[in-house]
Scaffold this motif. Structure first.
Motif, PDB file in Angstrom:
ATOM      1  N   LEU A 120       0.828  -1.209   0.000  1.00 55.18           N
ATOM      2  CA  LEU A 120       0.000   0.000   0.000  1.00 55.18           C
ATOM      3  C   LEU A 120       0.863   1.260   0.000  1.00 55.18           C
ATOM      4  O   LEU A 120       0.541   2.237  -0.669  1.00 55.18           O
ATOM      5  CB  LEU A 120      -0.953   0.006   1.201  1.00 55.18           C
ATOM      6  CG  LEU A 120      -2.037  -1.069   1.209  1.00 55.18           C
ATOM      7  CD1 LEU A 120      -2.848  -0.995   2.495  1.00 55.18           C
ATOM      8  CD2 LEU A 120      -2.941  -0.946  -0.005  1.00 55.18           C
ATOM      9  N   GLN A 125      -1.140   4.314  -1.773  1.00 56.99           N
ATOM     10  CA  GLN A 125      -2.527   4.227  -1.308  1.00 56.99           C
ATOM     11  C   GLN A 125      -2.708   4.665   0.140  1.00 56.99           C
ATOM     12  O   GLN A 125      -3.831   4.898   0.574  1.00 56.99           O
ATOM     13  CB  GLN A 125      -3.047   2.796  -1.485  1.00 56.99           C
ATOM     14  CG  GLN A 125      -3.115   2.363  -2.930  1.00 56.99           C
ATOM     15  CD  GLN A 125      -4.097   3.191  -3.735  1.00 56.99           C
ATOM     16  OE1 GLN A 125      -5.225   3.439  -3.315  1.00 56.99           O
ATOM     17  NE2 GLN A 125      -3.673   3.648  -4.894  1.00 56.99           N
ATOM     18  N   ASP A 171      -9.248   4.057  -4.196  1.00 58.51           N
ATOM     19  CA  ASP A 171      -9.177   3.498  -5.544  1.00 58.51           C
ATOM     20  C   ASP A 171     -10.087   2.270  -5.616  1.00 58.51           C
ATOM     21  O   ASP A 171     -10.153   1.479  -4.676  1.00 58.51           O
ATOM     22  CB  ASP A 171      -7.723   3.117  -5.841  1.00 58.51           C
ATOM     23  CG  ASP A 171      -7.556   2.579  -7.239  1.00 58.51           C
ATOM     24  OD1 ASP A 171      -7.601   1.337  -7.382  1.00 58.51           O
ATOM     25  OD2 ASP A 171      -7.383   3.390  -8.168  1.00 58.51           O
ATOM     26  N   LEU A 174      -8.314  -0.975  -5.050  1.00 59.42           N
ATOM     27  CA  LEU A 174      -7.960  -1.133  -3.643  1.00 59.42           C
ATOM     28  C   LEU A 174      -9.190  -1.518  -2.834  1.00 59.42           C
ATOM     29  O   LEU A 174      -9.125  -2.409  -1.983  1.00 59.42           O
ATOM     30  CB  LEU A 174      -7.340   0.152  -3.075  1.00 59.42           C
ATOM     31  CG  LEU A 174      -7.066   0.140  -1.576  1.00 59.42           C
ATOM     32  CD1 LEU A 174      -6.076  -0.961  -1.203  1.00 59.42           C
ATOM     33  CD2 LEU A 174      -6.559   1.490  -1.110  1.00 59.42           C
TER      34      LEU A 174
END
Length: 188
Positions: A120, A125, A171, A174
């Motif tokens: 991540l 992210q 996202d 994600l």
């Protein structure tokens, strides 16, 4: 599923995984707390849009959740709010940060958990501050249920809760990964 009657002596009780019954019961309790958190995510677009804790507890009770599950979830969310407030003063020095996990964190997050958080990070992210909040909340869950390392599915839900609480843009890929229950899916 482990079942223990109130009149049963559990002093020598061990579940199929070799854990003492009390530890297994704490793990089940933690899983139920996550059911409450997922319900909140599914029913409130933002944590800030949820009613006050007393009203929320009543709504969750009406939805069929147990008082202890509700209490655990609300306490966990309160801890999340406190850690988030405290982290507001933490700023990333740059877009690229590198995190070294001390031994106790590697042990408690597990190799899969550390790899997932590193993924991540690398994918941009999570900010450094969000990553630290995730780690703190994951360690709090592990401490609560006495189960180390924290299961990857729980870690994914913790990431989701942190991002949701901060109203961060997530996202789509994600989000799919965070909500993945491990079942195989057919692509079409």
């Amino acid at each position: 599923m482990l079942s223990v009657s109130p009149v049963t002596d559990t002093s020598g009780c061990v579940d199929a995984a070799g854990r003492h019954c009390a530890a297994a019961l704490r793990a089940v309790k933690s899983t139920l707390m996550f059911d409450v958190l997922v319900y909140l995510y599914e029913n409130y677009p933002a944590l800030t849009g949820a009613p006050d804790p007393d009203s929320l507890a009543q709504k969750l009770s009406a939805a069929g959740f147990d008082k202890d599950e509700i209490s655990d979830a609300l306490a966990w969310l309160q801890g999340l709010a406190q850690v988030t407030r405290e982290s507001l003063s933490v700023r990333d020095a740059s877009d690229r940060t590198f995190r070294i996990y001390p031994g106790f964190e590697r042990e408690r997050l597990g190799a899969d958990g550390v790899a997932f958080l590193s993924f991540l990070d690398g994918a941009g992210q999570l900010t450094g501050a969000q990553r630290e909040i995730v780690i703190e909340r994951a360690l709090a869950v592990g401490q609560q249920d006495g189960e180390w390392p924290v299961a990857l599915d729980k870690l994914k839900l913790i990431v989701l809760m942190v991002l949701w609480s901060q109203q961060a843009d997530i996202d789509v890929l994600l989000l799919e990964e965070l909500l993945d229950d491990g079942d195989e899916r057919l692509l079409h």
